[in-house]
Design a protein around this motif. Structure first.
Motif, PDB file in Angstrom:
ATOM      1  N   LEU A  62       1.004  -1.158   0.063  1.00  0.00           N
ATOM      2  CA  LEU A  62      -0.375   0.011  -0.088  1.00  0.00           C
ATOM      3  C   LEU A  62       1.350   1.507  -0.367  1.00  0.00           C
ATOM      4  CD1 LEU A  62      -3.036  -1.595   2.238  1.00  0.00           C
ATOM      5  CD2 LEU A  62      -3.059  -0.521  -0.223  1.00  0.00           C
ATOM      6  N   PRO A  63       1.845   1.027   0.827  1.00  0.00           N
ATOM      7  CA  PRO A  63       2.055   2.549   0.457  1.00  0.00           C
ATOM      8  C   PRO A  63       3.957   2.667  -0.946  1.00  0.00           C
ATOM      9  CG  PRO A  63       3.158   1.019   2.469  1.00  0.00           C
ATOM     10  CD  PRO A  63       2.305   1.031   2.231  1.00  0.00           C
ATOM     11  N   VAL A  64       4.226   1.431  -1.025  1.00  0.00           N
ATOM     12  CA  VAL A  64       4.996   1.584  -2.028  1.00  0.00           C
ATOM     13  C   VAL A  64       3.983   1.885  -2.970  1.00  0.00           C
ATOM     14  CG1 VAL A  64       5.860   0.744  -3.649  1.00  0.00           C
ATOM     15  CG2 VAL A  64       6.619   0.086  -1.214  1.00  0.00           C
ATOM     16  N   LEU A  65       2.922   1.835  -3.298  1.00  0.00           N
ATOM     17  CA  LEU A  65       1.501   1.750  -4.692  1.00  0.00           C
ATOM     18  C   LEU A  65       1.185   3.334  -4.611  1.00  0.00           C
ATOM     19  CD1 LEU A  65      -0.708  -0.831  -4.863  1.00  0.00           C
ATOM     20  CD2 LEU A  65       1.867  -0.486  -6.760  1.00  0.00           C
ATOM     21  N   GLN A  66       1.460   4.322  -3.315  1.00  0.00           N
ATOM     22  CA  GLN A  66       1.128   5.459  -2.826  1.00  0.00           C
ATOM     23  C   GLN A  66       2.087   6.471  -3.566  1.00  0.00           C
ATOM     24  OE1 GLN A  66      -1.573   6.855  -0.005  1.00  0.00           O
ATOM     25  NE2 GLN A  66      -0.132   8.606   0.830  1.00  0.00           N
ATOM     26  N   ALA A  91       3.032 -10.470  -6.139  1.00  0.00           N
ATOM     27  CA  ALA A  91       2.171  -9.760  -7.484  1.00  0.00           C
ATOM     28  C   ALA A  91       1.002  -9.736  -7.601  1.00  0.00           C
ATOM     29  CB  ALA A  91       3.342 -10.413  -8.409  1.00  0.00           C
ATOM     30  N   ASP A  92       0.401 -11.085  -7.286  1.00  0.00           N
ATOM     31  CA  ASP A  92      -1.158 -11.110  -7.461  1.00  0.00           C
ATOM     32  C   ASP A  92      -2.035  -9.571  -6.562  1.00  0.00           C
ATOM     33  OD1 ASP A  92      -1.315 -12.866  -8.989  1.00  0.00           O
ATOM     34  OD2 ASP A  92      -1.851 -14.850  -7.681  1.00  0.00           O
ATOM     35  N   GLN A  93      -0.939  -9.403  -5.635  1.00  0.00           N
ATOM     36  CA  GLN A  93      -1.024  -8.372  -4.650  1.00  0.00           C
ATOM     37  C   GLN A  93      -1.659  -6.938  -4.878  1.00  0.00           C
ATOM     38  OE1 GLN A  93      -2.467  -9.057  -0.069  1.00  0.00           O
ATOM     39  NE2 GLN A  93      -0.815 -11.168  -0.413  1.00  0.00           N
ATOM     40  N   PHE A  94      -0.383  -6.849  -5.540  1.00  0.00           N
ATOM     41  CA  PHE A  94       0.183  -5.166  -6.272  1.00  0.00           C
ATOM     42  C   PHE A  94      -0.746  -5.746  -7.041  1.00  0.00           C
ATOM     43  CE2 PHE A  94       4.451  -5.110  -4.007  1.00  0.00           C
ATOM     44  CZ  PHE A  94       4.600  -3.770  -3.902  1.00  0.00           C
ATOM     45  N   ALA A  95      -1.398  -6.561  -8.188  1.00  0.00           N
ATOM     46  CA  ALA A  95      -1.790  -6.045  -8.910  1.00  0.00           C
ATOM     47  C   ALA A  95      -3.643  -5.850  -8.140  1.00  0.00           C
ATOM     48  CB  ALA A  95      -2.628  -7.705  -9.882  1.00  0.00           C
ATOM     49  N   ALA A  96      -3.821  -7.115  -7.574  1.00  0.00           N
ATOM     50  CA  ALA A  96      -5.381  -6.837  -7.260  1.00  0.00           C
ATOM     51  C   ALA A  96      -5.413  -4.970  -6.901  1.00  0.00           C
ATOM     52  CB  ALA A  96      -5.118  -7.167  -6.155  1.00  0.00           C
ATOM     53  N   ILE A  97      -4.515  -4.830  -6.174  1.00  0.00           N
ATOM     54  CA  ILE A  97      -4.004  -2.900  -5.885  1.00  0.00           C
ATOM     55  C   ILE A  97      -4.087  -1.879  -6.698  1.00  0.00           C
ATOM     56  CG2 ILE A  97      -3.711  -1.595  -3.960  1.00  0.00           C
ATOM     57  CD1 ILE A  97      -5.281  -3.128  -1.896  1.00  0.00           C
ATOM     58  N   GLY A  98      -3.351  -2.217  -7.469  1.00  0.00           N
ATOM     59  CA  GLY A  98      -2.298  -1.281  -8.520  1.00  0.00           C
ATOM     60  C   GLY A  98      -3.418  -1.663 -10.005  1.00  0.00           C
ATOM     61  N   ASN A 102      -3.370   0.816 -13.395  1.00  0.00           N
ATOM     62  CA  ASN A 102      -2.637   0.440 -14.412  1.00  0.00           C
ATOM     63  C   ASN A 102      -1.597  -0.007 -14.024  1.00  0.00           C
ATOM     64  OD1 ASN A 102      -4.288  -0.044 -16.807  1.00  0.00           O
ATOM     65  ND2 ASN A 102      -4.541   1.912 -17.286  1.00  0.00           N
ATOM     66  N   LEU A 103      -1.047  -0.386 -13.092  1.00  0.00           N
ATOM     67  CA  LEU A 103       0.021  -1.062 -12.343  1.00  0.00           C
ATOM     68  C   LEU A 103       1.044  -2.348 -13.506  1.00  0.00           C
ATOM     69  CD1 LEU A 103       2.276  -0.708  -9.996  1.00  0.00           C
ATOM     70  CD2 LEU A 103       1.137  -2.705  -9.621  1.00  0.00           C
ATOM     71  N   LYS A 104       2.429  -1.968 -13.976  1.00  0.00           N
ATOM     72  CA  LYS A 104       2.850  -2.956 -14.640  1.00  0.00           C
ATOM     73  C   LYS A 104       3.763  -4.046 -13.559  1.00  0.00           C
ATOM     74  CE  LYS A 104       4.278   0.705 -17.914  1.00  0.00           C
ATOM     75  NZ  LYS A 104       5.674   0.814 -18.638  1.00  0.00           N
ATOM     76  N   LYS A 105       3.485  -5.171 -13.810  1.00  0.00           N
ATOM     77  CA  LYS A 105       4.462  -5.828 -12.461  1.00  0.00           C
ATOM     78  C   LYS A 105       4.923  -6.537 -13.776  1.00  0.00           C
ATOM     79  CE  LYS A 105       0.682  -8.589 -11.729  1.00  0.00           C
ATOM     80  NZ  LYS A 105       1.424  -9.269 -12.180  1.00  0.00           N
ATOM     81  N   HIS A 126       6.314  -1.086 -13.101  1.00  0.00           N
ATOM     82  CA  HIS A 126       7.035  -0.737 -11.868  1.00  0.00           C
ATOM     83  C   HIS A 126       7.306  -0.688 -11.474  1.00  0.00           C
ATOM     84  CE1 HIS A 126       3.202   1.602 -14.160  1.00  0.00           C
ATOM     85  NE2 HIS A 126       3.653   2.872 -13.949  1.00  0.00           N
ATOM     86  N   ILE A 127       7.124  -2.247 -10.703  1.00  0.00           N
ATOM     87  CA  ILE A 127       6.944  -2.919  -9.207  1.00  0.00           C
ATOM     88  C   ILE A 127       7.567  -4.904 -10.145  1.00  0.00           C
ATOM     89  CG2 ILE A 127       6.564  -4.276  -7.520  1.00  0.00           C
ATOM     90  CD1 ILE A 127       5.356  -1.252  -7.185  1.00  0.00           C
TER      91      ILE A 127
END
Ligand code: ADP
Ligand code: MG
Length: 213
Positions: A62-66, A91-98, A102-105, A126-127
């Motif tokens: 969460l803080p990284v995405l903010q 990666a799945d949790q990042f994708a769900a929040i991101g 349009n988060l690119k992981k 991004h990640i």
């Protein structure tokens, strides 16, 4: 001692992240999230210890995405974790929040095609979520990407990663990172290696350890 856990809106997270948490059915932050997220948002390095299943992934995601939204540029964060399975879960949790941004992981783990992975890395995700062995292989063999501009290094399962087994690969990876970055260690246990990190760390490090039940 049980401390009161407030809801996500007390964590200084942006409204789009709060909406995302809500849409995922997350109601209250877990203790490690409640304690670590505000500190990470102020720019501190962090050592967070709590048992498996206590929500450590979102405590850093969460803080990284903010922060990513404030200053998106190149590969923004590198997350290291000991196993392929954990890498995909993170990666799945990042994708769900991101999803909303349009988060690119990109997941860099063994057992998959090196060339295809090199291509993914060259697209400036991004990640990057990686296991140390395969990422070190890419640093050896591939000049299509750079980790020189990352803003966050996350060492997930730090008790396992810093246990000695990964030392050679970690040395190579850390050498490829910029000096200036925020470093977040998350672990199930406070091991000797993490204790050492804490001792040599500056005031900039916030340490939070869950109390035993
Ligand atoms: P850990 O890394 O500490 O072992 P995870 O980050 O993998 O734990 O989280 C374990 C599970 O808890 C995941 O399924 C995750 O979606 C869920 N979870 C995380 N934070 C919360 C929360 N605040 N409320 C409810 N479930 C959560
Ligand atoms: Mg975890």
């Amino acid at each position: 001692m049980s401390e009161e856990v407030k809801d996500f809106s007390h964590l200084k997270l942006n409204s789009w992240l709060l909406a995302q948490c809500e849409s995922m059915g997350l109601k209250k932050p877990t203790p490690i999230q409640q304690n670590c997220i505000p500190q990470i948002l102020t720019g501190k390095d962090c050592i967070g210890c709590a048992k498996t299943g206590s929500g450590k992934t979102l405590a850093f995601a969460l803080p990284v995405l903010q922060k990513l939204c404030e200053d998106p540029y190149g590969i923004f964060a590198l997350v290291l974790t000991p196993t392929r399975e954990l890498a995909f879960q993170i990666a799945d949790q990042f994708a769900a929040i991101g999803k909303a941004i349009n988060l690119k992981k990109c997941v860099i783990v063994g057992g998959m095609d090196m060339v295809a992975q090199g291509l993914e890395l060259s697209k400036q995700p991004h990640i990057v979520v990686a296991t140390p062995g395969r990422l070190a292989d890419h640093l050896d063999s591939c000049d299509t990407f750079s980790l020189q501009k990352i803003k966050f290094l996350v060492v997930d399962e730090a008790d396992r990663l810093l246990g000695g087994h990964f030392d050679e690969q970690l040395k190579k990876i850390f050498a490829a990172l910029p000096k200036q970055k925020q470093v977040l260690f998350f672990s199930a246990t406070m091991t000797d290696a993490l204790g050492k990190v804490q001792q040599i760390a500056s005031d900039k490090v916030f340490t939070w350890q869950e109390e035993d039940d």
